[in-house]
Write a protein that holds these residues in place. Structure first.
Motif, PDB file in Angstrom:
ATOM      1  N   ALA A  90       0.860  -1.191   0.000  1.00 24.04           N
ATOM      2  CA  ALA A  90       0.000   0.000   0.000  1.00 24.04           C
ATOM      3  C   ALA A  90       0.889   1.231   0.000  1.00 24.04           C
ATOM      4  O   ALA A  90       2.034   1.189   0.467  1.00 24.04           O
ATOM      5  N   GLY A  91       0.337   2.317  -0.505  1.00 24.04           N
ATOM      6  CA  GLY A  91       0.985   3.610  -0.388  1.00 24.04           C
ATOM      7  C   GLY A  91       0.631   4.217   0.956  1.00 24.04           C
ATOM      8  O   GLY A  91      -0.384   3.869   1.561  1.00 24.04           O
ATOM      9  N   VAL A  92       1.464   5.131   1.424  1.00 20.70           N
ATOM     10  CA  VAL A  92       1.190   5.806   2.689  1.00 20.70           C
ATOM     11  C   VAL A  92       1.464   7.295   2.516  1.00 20.70           C
ATOM     12  O   VAL A  92       2.411   7.692   1.833  1.00 20.70           O
ATOM     13  N   GLY A  93       0.598   8.099   3.085  1.00 23.80           N
ATOM     14  CA  GLY A  93       0.757   9.546   3.057  1.00 23.80           C
ATOM     15  C   GLY A  93       0.335  10.128   4.392  1.00 23.80           C
ATOM     16  O   GLY A  93      -0.493   9.545   5.101  1.00 23.80           O
ATOM     17  N   ILE A  94       0.890  11.265   4.733  1.00 25.36           N
ATOM     18  CA  ILE A  94       0.613  11.886   6.029  1.00 25.36           C
ATOM     19  C   ILE A  94       0.602  13.395   5.886  1.00 25.36           C
ATOM     20  O   ILE A  94       1.348  13.957   5.080  1.00 25.36           O
ATOM     21  N   VAL A  95      -0.250  14.039   6.659  1.00 26.31           N
ATOM     22  CA  VAL A  95      -0.240  15.501   6.741  1.00 26.31           C
ATOM     23  C   VAL A  95      -0.517  15.890   8.193  1.00 26.31           C
ATOM     24  O   VAL A  95      -1.426  15.363   8.826  1.00 26.31           O
ATOM     25  N   ILE A  96       0.332  16.770   8.702  1.00 24.26           N
ATOM     26  CA  ILE A  96       0.100  17.408   9.997  1.00 24.26           C
ATOM     27  C   ILE A  96      -0.379  18.813   9.652  1.00 24.26           C
ATOM     28  O   ILE A  96       0.345  19.599   9.039  1.00 24.26           O
ATOM     29  N   GLN A  97      -1.613  19.114  10.005  1.00 27.56           N
ATOM     30  CA  GLN A  97      -2.261  20.331   9.532  1.00 27.56           C
ATOM     31  C   GLN A  97      -1.630  21.615  10.062  1.00 27.56           C
ATOM     32  O   GLN A  97      -1.493  22.583   9.337  1.00 27.56           O
ATOM     33  N   TYR A  98      -1.239  21.623  11.319  1.00 27.67           N
ATOM     34  CA  TYR A  98      -0.810  22.873  11.939  1.00 27.67           C
ATOM     35  C   TYR A  98       0.714  22.957  11.988  1.00 27.67           C
ATOM     36  O   TYR A  98       1.367  22.098  12.566  1.00 27.67           O
ATOM     37  N   GLU A  99       1.263  24.023  11.412  1.00 32.28           N
ATOM     38  CA  GLU A  99       2.723  24.179  11.359  1.00 32.28           C
ATOM     39  C   GLU A  99       3.355  24.151  12.749  1.00 32.28           C
ATOM     40  O   GLU A  99       4.446  23.600  12.928  1.00 32.28           O
ATOM     41  N   GLN A 100       2.677  24.708  13.751  1.00 34.65           N
ATOM     42  CA  GLN A 100       3.246  24.737  15.101  1.00 34.65           C
ATOM     43  C   GLN A 100       3.327  23.339  15.725  1.00 34.65           C
ATOM     44  O   GLN A 100       4.030  23.145  16.713  1.00 34.65           O
ATOM     45  N   GLU A 101       2.658  22.363  15.145  1.00 38.37           N
ATOM     46  CA  GLU A 101       2.710  20.984  15.652  1.00 38.37           C
ATOM     47  C   GLU A 101       3.760  20.144  14.925  1.00 38.37           C
ATOM     48  O   GLU A 101       4.053  19.029  15.339  1.00 38.37           O
ATOM     49  N   ARG A 102       4.320  20.672  13.851  1.00 38.00           N
ATOM     50  CA  ARG A 102       5.324  19.930  13.089  1.00 38.00           C
ATOM     51  C   ARG A 102       6.671  19.981  13.813  1.00 38.00           C
ATOM     52  O   ARG A 102       6.965  20.941  14.517  1.00 38.00           O
ATOM     53  N   GLY A 103       7.459  18.936  13.619  1.00 33.55           N
ATOM     54  CA  GLY A 103       8.771  18.873  14.232  1.00 33.55           C
ATOM     55  C   GLY A 103       8.755  18.469  15.695  1.00 33.55           C
ATOM     56  O   GLY A 103       9.754  18.598  16.394  1.00 33.55           O
ATOM     57  N   LYS A 104       7.629  17.975  16.184  1.00 33.77           N
ATOM     58  CA  LYS A 104       7.496  17.575  17.588  1.00 33.77           C
ATOM     59  C   LYS A 104       7.411  16.060  17.763  1.00 33.77           C
ATOM     60  O   LYS A 104       7.104  15.579  18.837  1.00 33.77           O
ATOM     61  N   GLY A 105       7.633  15.319  16.681  1.00 35.77           N
ATOM     62  CA  GLY A 105       7.581  13.861  16.773  1.00 35.77           C
ATOM     63  C   GLY A 105       6.222  13.256  16.472  1.00 35.77           C
ATOM     64  O   GLY A 105       6.055  12.038  16.497  1.00 35.77           O
ATOM     65  N   ILE A 106       5.244  14.092  16.166  1.00 38.63           N
ATOM     66  CA  ILE A 106       3.889  13.607  15.902  1.00 38.63           C
ATOM     67  C   ILE A 106       3.848  12.797  14.609  1.00 38.63           C
ATOM     68  O   ILE A 106       3.308  11.690  14.577  1.00 38.63           O
ATOM     69  N   GLY A 107       4.418  13.346  13.559  1.00 40.16           N
ATOM     70  CA  GLY A 107       4.454  12.629  12.285  1.00 40.16           C
ATOM     71  C   GLY A 107       5.251  11.345  12.378  1.00 40.16           C
ATOM     72  O   GLY A 107       4.858  10.308  11.833  1.00 40.16           O
ATOM     73  N   THR A 108       6.366  11.396  13.103  1.00 42.06           N
ATOM     74  CA  THR A 108       7.201  10.210  13.281  1.00 42.06           C
ATOM     75  C   THR A 108       6.417   9.102  13.969  1.00 42.06           C
ATOM     76  O   THR A 108       6.427   7.949  13.530  1.00 42.06           O
ATOM     77  N   GLU A 109       5.736   9.456  15.055  1.00 43.09           N
ATOM     78  CA  GLU A 109       4.973   8.445  15.784  1.00 43.09           C
ATOM     79  C   GLU A 109       3.792   7.938  14.961  1.00 43.09           C
ATOM     80  O   GLU A 109       3.517   6.732  14.953  1.00 43.09           O
ATOM     81  N   ALA A 110       3.100   8.825  14.261  1.00 41.56           N
ATOM     82  CA  ALA A 110       1.964   8.399  13.442  1.00 41.56           C
ATOM     83  C   ALA A 110       2.421   7.438  12.351  1.00 41.56           C
ATOM     84  O   ALA A 110       1.789   6.402  12.114  1.00 41.56           O
ATOM     85  N   LEU A 111       3.522   7.764  11.686  1.00 42.48           N
ATOM     86  CA  LEU A 111       4.037   6.892  10.638  1.00 42.48           C
ATOM     87  C   LEU A 111       4.471   5.551  11.225  1.00 42.48           C
ATOM     88  O   LEU A 111       4.177   4.492  10.655  1.00 42.48           O
ATOM     89  N   ASP A 112       5.126   5.567  12.367  1.00 40.43           N
ATOM     90  CA  ASP A 112       5.555   4.333  13.015  1.00 40.43           C
ATOM     91  C   ASP A 112       4.350   3.457  13.388  1.00 40.43           C
ATOM     92  O   ASP A 112       4.363   2.238  13.172  1.00 40.43           O
ATOM     93  N   LEU A 113       3.300   4.074  13.916  1.00 43.75           N
ATOM     94  CA  LEU A 113       2.090   3.322  14.265  1.00 43.75           C
ATOM     95  C   LEU A 113       1.447   2.711  13.020  1.00 43.75           C
ATOM     96  O   LEU A 113       0.973   1.568  13.044  1.00 43.75           O
ATOM     97  N   MET A 114       1.434   3.464  11.919  1.00 43.04           N
ATOM     98  CA  MET A 114       0.844   2.950  10.683  1.00 43.04           C
ATOM     99  C   MET A 114       1.695   1.821  10.109  1.00 43.04           C
ATOM    100  O   MET A 114       1.154   0.848   9.573  1.00 43.04           O
TER     101      MET A 114
END
Length: 173
Positions: A90-114
Motif C-alpha cells: 500500500a501507499g502511505v501519506g501523512i499531513v500534519i495540519q498545523y505548522e506549530q505541531e510539526r517537528g514535535k515527533g507527531i508525524g514520526t509516531e503516526a508513521l511508526d504506528l501505521m
C-alpha cells in the motif's frame, strides 16, 4: 478504532471531522502533495465520510485521524492508499495540519504506528511513498522510518510552469 502511541493516537473518521477534512482538502498549499486540482465541497466530504465505514478491503484505502493523546486535538491525517491485497502493499501519506505541531515527533509516531499496523494487522510486505524531491521534511520523516529511495520520476508533477521530480520510497518488511 484506536491505535495508541505515547504522544498521539490514530482513530477512524467520524462525521464530526467534516470541517477538519474540509480545511485540509481545500488548503491550496497541500494540493501539490495530494495531486488535487480543485476544491472539495462540504457536500462531497460529507458523502465521503458517510462511506468511510468501508474497510480497507472494500475501499482499497484507510484514512485515520491523528489526535493528541492528552488534549484529543485533531492534528492531521494518515492514509494507506492503493491497497493491493494480492501483492501485500500500500501507499502511505501523512499531513500534519498545523505548522506549530510539526517537528514535535507527531508525524514520526503516526508513521511508526501505521507501519506497525500495516505489518502486524494487514500483513503487508511493503509500504511506499511518493515524495517531491524538494520536500526535505517528508524525505527526512520517511527515511528516518526506514524507507529507502528506489527511484526518481523525472519532471513528474507540475507546479505552475515548472515540473518537479518525485522520489519513490519503499519500506519492505
Amino acid at each position: 478504532m484506536f491505535i495508541q502511541g505515547e504522544l498521539i493516537y490514530l482513530r477512524a473518521l467520524e462525521p464530526e471531522d467534516l470541517e477538519f477534512i474540509f480545511l485540509i482538502e481545500n488548503d491550496v498549499k497541500l494540493w501539490e502533495v495530494s495531486n488535487t486540482q480543485t476544491p472539495y465541497s462540504r457536500f462531497l466530504i460529507k458523502q465521503y465520510l458517510e462511506n468511510a465505514h468501508q474497510d480497507i478491503y472494500e475501499a482499497k484505502q484507510l484514512r485515520l485521524v491523528i489526535c493528541h493523546r492528552e488534549t484529543h486535538k485533531t492534528l492531521g491525517l494518515i492514509d494507506l492508499f492503493d491497497y493491493d491485497p494480492q501483492n501485500n502493499r500500500a501507499g502511505v501519506g501523512i499531513v500534519i495540519q498545523y505548522e506549530q505541531e510539526r517537528g514535535k515527533g507527531i508525524g514520526t509516531e503516526a508513521l511508526d504506528l501505521m507501519i506497525q499496523y500495516g505489518e502486524n494487522h494487514l500483513y503487508l510486505n511493503q509500504l511506499y511513498a511518493n515524495i517531491s524531491t524538494d520536500n526535505k521534511a517528508s524525505i527526512n520523516l520517511f527515511e528516518s522510518a526506514g524507507f529507502e529511495l528506489v527511484g526518481i520520476k523525472k519532471a513528474w508533477t507540475r507546479k505552475g510552469n515548472q515540473y518537479k521530480d518525485e522520489g519513490l520510497y519503499q519500506l519492505i518488511f
